[in-house]
Design an enzyme around this catalytic site. Structure first.
Site, short mmCIF file in Angstrom:
data_model
loop_
_atom_site.label_atom_id
_atom_site.label_comp_id
_atom_site.label_asym_id
_atom_site.label_seq_id
_atom_site.Cartn_x
_atom_site.Cartn_y
_atom_site.Cartn_z
N HIS A 159 0.11 5.89 6.73
CA HIS A 159 -0.80 6.88 7.32
C HIS A 159 -0.57 6.96 8.83
CE1 HIS A 159 -5.27 8.47 6.94
NE2 HIS A 159 -4.40 9.43 7.16
N GLU B 165 -2.16 -2.61 2.67
CA GLU B 165 -2.04 -2.50 4.13
C GLU B 165 -0.87 -1.59 4.51
OE1 GLU B 165 -4.40 -3.31 5.97
OE2 GLU B 165 -5.48 -4.50 4.48
ZN LIG Z 1 -7.76 -1.14 4.07
#
Ligand SMILES: [Zn+2]
Length: 705
Positions: free
Chosen positions: A500, A494
């Site tokens: 990101h 996660e």
């Molecule tokens: Zn994921």
């Protein structure tokens, strides 16, 4: 898993230069951007009753903004049309994001009711924008002369993206078909909400109740005590209640020594949503599948999967069917070999039964213990939550990217267990705010996911506020939170999504962070899992919570050696679910069956994955990925992404591993680029070539060796 909070394909902007809020919003904290750092939500001021007025005002204001763009007397320009769209909907974005996140992480009956009420309205709102003929005429006119507009690469890609979004939303349809589509979209939205709520309610209602401690033998004393407390809370004094999670497999199955108890637990898990009663999802599934198929037909596609996949890196059903089909046989063969190993233990113990789904985890642990002299519980004292998060996840991000983290307690949270961290870049400037919501709660969706409260955009001057959600059982007061190996991996996973989001360095909100194809979005998060067992990282965090002693080397070696163990099971349960997801979405409206369970059974059989000891990871009636909207016709995406992930892990290894130069390259070429370019171009820019599949096959033991 990643949860996409915004239900709409269009990115609604987060600008702080808001239109004046409507008078009805006086005193509503959602009316304007939060004045907290990075516009972090004022959770302490937001009440349930603030949402509906803010939703309604948000939609009203955006429609006005869009109408002004569509009716502009000036000829369409990139700025007065596309950029103006990117800046529209500031209030709606805010309320939708905060609501979606809270409803996933911390819901109640009121929020569920609001969700039911707003879902069809929001679908209709998106249609009112995408199906506006005047607006479409402007987008189309710009698109047709895009080469003459002298746009920079990101802007040109944005124009192309808008054109695609409009076409896929039905902009080219006749007026009559647009009306049909609107009705279908509203219906789908309503049904998906109902499906999601049924799954959560059914999960909460579905625990196993037993009369005696003996029936729970094998579980820890603390877990049995917790089961007694849970039963009492349900008015079942003197009994024991074991809660279930939303996968077919249930964690206590690995521990329970009583076979009858295991069978009961497995049976009730597998029956969820399909045994009658209030939360039965069978009719809902059929209606969703039909409505999606009708939508695809209207838009000119063979089926919903074809419609959905066209916009993914996989591109079409043939390529997805090929990948899943090729892997199914070796995966099931591996699972059958594993079953034989488990059966050998049963037979040696003179068990006198044939291994089935309820036995798998229990005997797998036995075989694992024999083969690796290794029991998962030996690991847990070395995986204390704070160690994992701060000395593991954050440490790896520091080594790889130079990030530093500082916890702050002054910002409001929606639950006292939620923690907030400032995230600083290597040069000391603040990059983002990170929210860690790690514990399970009955009012939280199952699984794990990342979401953003604020998305980065230089056009809007915003920075990321991202959250990670896990479902780690909360220990009794005073006890440490000790994670399983899977939970540790999930924490790293996660956080890969969080990176990101946080590293996003784009101009337009439509492209921010994780706004990439669904079969690409799991790739950066899966890459980040590699650091969980990277020796330098492990040495820094895997320390005994009492003594601080490092995890013994032999235990560590066993962890790594056992990583390939049980891959037949894991790949098969995942592939079965992926294939089911495709089957349901590769039907025409006329092909929608009438019996959900019969169709499921026949599909598994047709695809050669009907191996009863390994049921699909999710059965149809509790398969939220597939029927709640997020991953419909897209559950294959994890495996698709894993091809890129495994190839990228090889790249890191080839280049010296945990080094700033490697992290900086990955960040520059891929993590910071969001959706500003074709996803596979981003990969090629990073890797220097197309991805290859061998590292994935090797990792999953599917090379036939
Ligand atoms: Zn994921």
């Amino acid at each position: 898993m990643l949860l996409v909070a915004a239900a709409l394909g269009l990115a609604f902007s987060q600008t702080v230069l808001a239109a004046a809020p409507a008078a009805s919003l006086a005193g509503n904290p959602l009316a304007t951007a939060s004045t907290l750092p990075f516009h972090y939500p004022a959770f302490d001021k937001i009440k349930d009753e603030h949402f509906i007025p803010a939703f309604n005002a948000g939609m009203r204001i955006q429609l006005k903004e869009v109408s002004a763009i569509a009716n502009n007397k000036a000829a369409p320009s990139f700025d007065n049309t596309i950029v103006a769209m990117e800046k529209s909907g500031e209030l709606l974005t805010r309320v939708q994001t905060i609501f979606g996140n809270l409803q996933g992480a911390n819901t109640n009956d009121k929020l569920d009711a609001i969700d039911s009420e707003m879902s069809p309205k929001l679908a209709a709102h998106a249609d009112a924008i995408y199906l506006n003929p005047k607006l479409w005429a402007r987008v189309k006119a710009l698109y047709e002369k895009r080469d003459a507009l002298k746009l920079d690469a990101e802007s040109k890609h944005l124009l192309e993206r808008y054109h695609t979004d409009f076409v896929r939303a039905g902009a080219n349809l006749s007026a009559a078909d647009k009306d049909k589509l609107k009705a279908i979209n509203a219906n789908i939205a309503k049904l998906q909400t109902l499906f999601t709520q049924n799954v959560l309610k059914e999960t909460n209602a579905s625990g196993l109740v037993v009369d005696t401690r003996e029936e729970l033998a094998g579980m820890s004393a603390a877990a049995i005590d917790a089961a007694a407390t849970a039963a009492k809370a349900k008015g079942l004094d003197g009994k024991f209640f074991v809660a279930v999670v939303n996968t077919s497999g249930q964690p206590p199955l690995a521990e329970l020594t009583n076979r009858t108890t295991r069978e009961k637990l497995m049976a009730l898990s597998l029956a969820r949503g399909s045994h009658g009663g209030e939360f039965d999802n069978r009719e809902v599934v059929l209606k969703i599948a039909k409505a999606r198929a009708e939508k695809a037909t209207l838009l000119g596609y063979a089926n919903f999967a074809a419609y959905s996949l066209e916009d993914q890196t996989a591109h079409d059903t043939a390529s997805v069917n090929k990948l899943l089909g090729e892997l199914a046989k070796p995966a099931v063969n591996n699972a059958k070999k594993e079953a034989a190993d488990l059966q050998a233990v049963v037979d040696a113990e003179k068990g006198g039964f044939k291994i089935d789904a309820s036995d798998w985890a229990y005997y797998t642990d036995k075989v694992r213990a024999q083969r690796f002299a290794f029991d998962e519980n030996q690991l847990k004292p070395y995986f204390e939550l704070d160690n994992v998060l701060i000395n593991g996840v954050f440490f790896a991000a520091n080594k790889e990217y130079g990030l530093t983290f500082k916890e702050r307690k002054d910002l409001p949270v929606y639950n006292p267990d939620v923690r907030v961290f400032d995230v600083f870049d290597a040069d000391g400037s603040q990059l983002a705010i990170f929210i860690a919501d790690m514990y399970a709660r009955p009012n939280k969706q199952g699984g794990a996911w990342m979401n953003e409260y604020i998305s980065q955009s230089s056009l809007l001057g915003t920075h990321s506020v991202v959250a990670n959600h896990l479902n780690i059982p909360k220990p009794p007061a005073g006890e440490p939170t000790l994670l399983t190996y899977d939970e540790v991996k999930t924490a790293f996973h996660e956080f890969g999504h969080a990176l990101h989001g946080m590293f996003s360095n784009v101009k337009y909100p439509r492209f921010s962070g994780t706004s990439v194809p669904r079969d690409f979005v799991e790739y950066p998060s899966q890459v980040n899992e590699m650091w969980a067992v990277w020796p330098e990282v492990l040495a820094n965090y895997a320390k005994h919570y009492k003594t601080g002693a490092p995890m013994p080397k032999e235990l560590l070696d066993k962890v790594i050696a056992s990583k390939k163990f049980n891959q037949g099971f894991l790949t098969t349960e995942y592939l079965s679910a992926s294939l089911l997801d495709q089957r349901w979405h590769q039907l025409t409206p006329a092909q929608i069956p009438t019996d959900v369970l019969a169709f499921e059974a026949q599909s598994l059989k047709d695809m050669g994955v009907d191996f009863a000891p390994v049921p699909p990871r999710y059965r149809t009636t509790y398969f939220s990925h597939s029927f709640s909207g997020g991953y419909s016709a897209g559950y294959y995406a994890y495996l698709w992404s894993e091809k890129l992930d495994a190839d990228t892990v090889e790249w890191f290894k080839e280049n010296g591993g945990l080094l700033r130069k490697n992290g900086d390259w990955f960040r520059a070429k891929l993590l910071s680029r969001g959706g500003t370019d074709d996803a596979m171009n981003l990969f090629r820019n990073f890797r220097g070539r197309d991805p290859v599949i061998e590292p994935l096959l090797e990792r999953r033991g599917l090379t036939g060796k």
